[in-house]
Design a protein around this motif. Structure first.
Motif, PDB file in Angstrom:
ATOM      1  N   TYR A  39       0.821  -1.208   0.000  1.00 26.27           N
ATOM      2  CA  TYR A  39       0.000   0.000   0.000  1.00 26.27           C
ATOM      3  C   TYR A  39       0.859   1.264   0.000  1.00 26.27           C
ATOM      4  N   ALA A  40       2.144   1.113  -0.360  1.00 27.32           N
ATOM      5  CA  ALA A  40       3.058   2.257  -0.339  1.00 27.32           C
ATOM      6  C   ALA A  40       2.599   3.361  -1.290  1.00 27.32           C
ATOM      7  N   GLY A  41       2.067   2.985  -2.444  1.00 31.06           N
ATOM      8  CA  GLY A  41       1.604   3.996  -3.401  1.00 31.06           C
ATOM      9  C   GLY A  41       0.479   4.835  -2.825  1.00 31.06           C
ATOM     10  N   ARG A  42      -0.466   4.186  -2.149  1.00 24.66           N
ATOM     11  CA  ARG A  42      -1.583   4.923  -1.538  1.00 24.66           C
ATOM     12  C   ARG A  42      -1.075   5.824  -0.419  1.00 24.66           C
ATOM     13  N   LYS A  43      -0.162   5.297   0.358  1.00 15.65           N
ATOM     14  CA  LYS A  43       0.384   6.073   1.470  1.00 15.65           C
ATOM     15  C   LYS A  43       1.133   7.292   0.939  1.00 15.65           C
ATOM     16  N   GLN A  44       1.882   7.108  -0.127  1.00 14.27           N
ATOM     17  CA  GLN A  44       2.622   8.213  -0.711  1.00 14.27           C
ATOM     18  C   GLN A  44       1.689   9.263  -1.301  1.00 14.27           C
ATOM     19  N   ARG A  45       0.635   8.830  -1.990  1.00 15.17           N
ATOM     20  CA  ARG A  45      -0.331   9.787  -2.552  1.00 15.17           C
ATOM     21  C   ARG A  45      -1.072  10.520  -1.440  1.00 15.17           C
ATOM     22  N   ALA A  46      -1.353   9.826  -0.349  1.00 13.22           N
ATOM     23  CA  ALA A  46      -2.014  10.479   0.786  1.00 13.22           C
ATOM     24  C   ALA A  46      -1.113  11.546   1.392  1.00 13.22           C
ATOM     25  N   LEU A  47       0.169  11.249   1.495  1.00 12.76           N
ATOM     26  CA  LEU A  47       1.102  12.255   1.996  1.00 12.76           C
ATOM     27  C   LEU A  47       1.149  13.454   1.065  1.00 12.76           C
ATOM     28  N   ALA A  48       1.139  13.206  -0.242  1.00 13.60           N
ATOM     29  CA  ALA A  48       1.181  14.301  -1.217  1.00 13.60           C
ATOM     30  C   ALA A  48      -0.053  15.188  -1.129  1.00 13.60           C
ATOM     31  N   ALA A  49      -1.162  14.645  -0.606  1.00 14.05           N
ATOM     32  CA  ALA A  49      -2.382  15.448  -0.472  1.00 14.05           C
ATOM     33  C   ALA A  49      -2.227  16.567   0.553  1.00 14.05           C
ATOM     34  N   HIS A  50      -1.262  16.446   1.453  1.00 12.84           N
ATOM     35  CA  HIS A  50      -1.032  17.488   2.465  1.00 12.84           C
ATOM     36  C   HIS A  50      -0.111  18.563   1.872  1.00 12.84           C
ATOM     37  N   ARG A  51      -0.624  19.248   0.879  1.00 14.91           N
ATOM     38  CA  ARG A  51       0.198  20.178   0.088  1.00 14.91           C
ATOM     39  C   ARG A  51       0.760  21.330   0.907  1.00 14.91           C
ATOM     40  N   SER A  52      -0.032  21.858   1.830  1.00 15.69           N
ATOM     41  CA  SER A  52       0.443  23.020   2.597  1.00 15.69           C
ATOM     42  C   SER A  52       1.646  22.656   3.457  1.00 15.69           C
ATOM     43  N   GLN A  53       1.691  21.428   3.935  1.00 18.18           N
ATOM     44  CA  GLN A  53       2.823  21.002   4.748  1.00 18.18           C
ATOM     45  C   GLN A  53       4.048  20.748   3.883  1.00 18.18           C
ATOM     46  N   ILE A  54       3.831  20.207   2.701  1.00 19.41           N
ATOM     47  CA  ILE A  54       4.942  19.918   1.798  1.00 19.41           C
ATOM     48  C   ILE A  54       5.574  21.204   1.282  1.00 19.41           C
ATOM     49  N   SER A  55       4.749  22.210   1.039  1.00 15.46           N
ATOM     50  CA  SER A  55       5.261  23.465   0.477  1.00 15.46           C
ATOM     51  C   SER A  55       5.756  24.437   1.542  1.00 15.46           C
ATOM     52  N   GLY A  56       5.622  24.082   2.818  1.00 18.64           N
ATOM     53  CA  GLY A  56       6.047  24.970   3.900  1.00 18.64           C
ATOM     54  C   GLY A  56       7.557  25.100   3.991  1.00 18.64           C
ATOM     55  N   GLY A  57       7.976  25.867   4.959  1.00 24.78           N
ATOM     56  CA  GLY A  57       9.405  26.135   5.089  1.00 24.78           C
ATOM     57  C   GLY A  57      10.099  25.361   6.190  1.00 24.78           C
ATOM     58  N   GLY A  58       9.377  24.499   6.894  1.00 25.86           N
ATOM     59  CA  GLY A  58       9.986  23.764   8.000  1.00 25.86           C
ATOM     60  C   GLY A  58      10.843  22.610   7.532  1.00 25.86           C
ATOM     61  N   ARG A  59      11.620  22.048   8.462  1.00 27.82           N
ATOM     62  CA  ARG A  59      12.519  20.949   8.106  1.00 27.82           C
ATOM     63  C   ARG A  59      11.746  19.692   7.722  1.00 27.82           C
ATOM     64  N   LEU A  60      10.580  19.472   8.333  1.00 27.27           N
ATOM     65  CA  LEU A  60       9.787  18.311   7.959  1.00 27.27           C
ATOM     66  C   LEU A  60       9.172  18.493   6.579  1.00 27.27           C
ATOM     67  N   SER A  61       8.928  19.738   6.180  1.00 27.89           N
ATOM     68  CA  SER A  61       8.427  19.999   4.837  1.00 27.89           C
ATOM     69  C   SER A  61       9.444  19.580   3.796  1.00 27.89           C
ATOM     70  N   ALA A  62      10.719  19.855   4.068  1.00 31.13           N
ATOM     71  CA  ALA A  62      11.777  19.464   3.133  1.00 31.13           C
ATOM     72  C   ALA A  62      11.833  17.943   2.995  1.00 31.13           C
ATOM     73  N   VAL A  63      11.660  17.242   4.102  1.00 34.06           N
ATOM     74  CA  VAL A  63      11.652  15.775   4.070  1.00 34.06           C
ATOM     75  C   VAL A  63      10.463  15.274   3.260  1.00 34.06           C
ATOM     76  N   ALA A  64       9.283  15.851   3.517  1.00 36.69           N
ATOM     77  CA  ALA A  64       8.069  15.417   2.810  1.00 36.69           C
ATOM     78  C   ALA A  64       8.199  15.647   1.311  1.00 36.69           C
ATOM     79  N   ARG A  65       8.834  16.752   0.907  1.00 34.89           N
ATOM     80  CA  ARG A  65       9.006  17.022  -0.524  1.00 34.89           C
ATOM     81  C   ARG A  65       9.833  15.926  -1.188  1.00 34.89           C
TER      82      ARG A  65
END
Length: 250
Positions: free
Chosen positions: A199-225
């Motif tokens: 289910y890695a593909g679903r998990k990865q797409r679900a993470l990508a849905a959190h766009r505001s966190q991925i595009s943020g400036g924090g260190r975890l945002s860089a990891v998520a990107r």
């Protein structure tokens, strides 16, 4: 068919800690529910809701989640100092455990939940909202008579290996291995190791849905990107297992 409810602190926690488990349970025909204590927002919320809750609902759809709820609290933030409450609601860490547990227990009873997913006593890496989730989840399960509780965590030795692999892959995450000595759970405490690589593909797409966190400036945002751009097999190698400690309910 069983009903599983995952109780989390903030939107995106549901993916990182339990996303594969939720996707697997949904694919196997179980009813899956996600409840977040906070909407991840530090300030007041305008009428119509928040971007992060919209992102949570999109992520939940990727995982096959049937229902998403917010207990109504504000994010408590990081750091030593605790911010004042916003005008429209209380920060989760300030909430009465009994009151918050009653809110969660009402959903547990309504849905006749068979299995509650919560957090270990350390709240994983120790965020105060995560520790509060453990306390509230434990009490709510007792109030509602939920027969089984699994507390999401990571075995400390696996966390060290994962972080070393992250470093080898040049994913920009700073960490101190000494901090892991008091985070998450010891390996001997783990009762359930769930392989969710399918289910890695679903998990990865679900993470990508959190766009505001991925595009943020924090260190975890860089990891998520980095994580959302990895080939699915590599993402599965990193985040294809999920761990739980079965809690005593009596």
């Amino acid at each position: 068919m069983a009903t599983l409810l995952a109780f989390h602190a903030h939107p995106d926690d549901e993916v990182l800690l339990t996303g594969g488990t939720l996707a697997r349970a949904a694919a196997e025909g179980h009813r899956v529910i996600v409840v977040v204590a906070t909407d991840g927002v530090m300030k007041s919320v305008a009428e119509g809701g928040t971007t992060r809750m919209d992102e949570l609902r999109a992520a939940a759809a990727e995982l096959g989640v049937a229902r998403v709820e917010h207990l109504g609290y504000a994010d408590s933030g990081h750091g030593k100092d605790l911010y004042p409450d916003p005008p429209d609601r209380m920060r989760f860490v300030r909430a009465s455990t009994e009151e918050a547990a009653a809110r969660l227990a009402a959903i547990l009873r309504e849905e006749k939940v068979d299995l509650l997913l919560s957090y270990d006593p350390n709240g994983g890496y120790g965020h105060r909202d995560h520790v509060k989730v453990h306390e509230v989840g434990k009490r709510a399960a007792a109030l509602a008579g939920v027969p089984r509780v699994l507390e999401a965590t990571v075995p400390r030795d696996a966390a060290v290996r994962l972080l070393r692999l992250v470093r080898l892959l040049r994913i920009p995450l700073r960490y101190d291995e000494r901090e892991l000595a008091k985070a998450y759970s010891p390996g001997k405490a783990i009762t359930h190791r769930i392989d969710v690589r399918r289910y890695a593909g679903r998990k990865q797409r679900a993470l990508a849905a959190h766009r505001s966190q991925i595009s943020g400036g924090g260190r975890l945002s860089a990891v998520a990107r980095v994580l959302v751009r990895l080939p699915a097999p590599v993402f599965g190698l990193l985040l294809g297992r999920e761990w739980y400690v079965e809690a005593k309910t009596r």
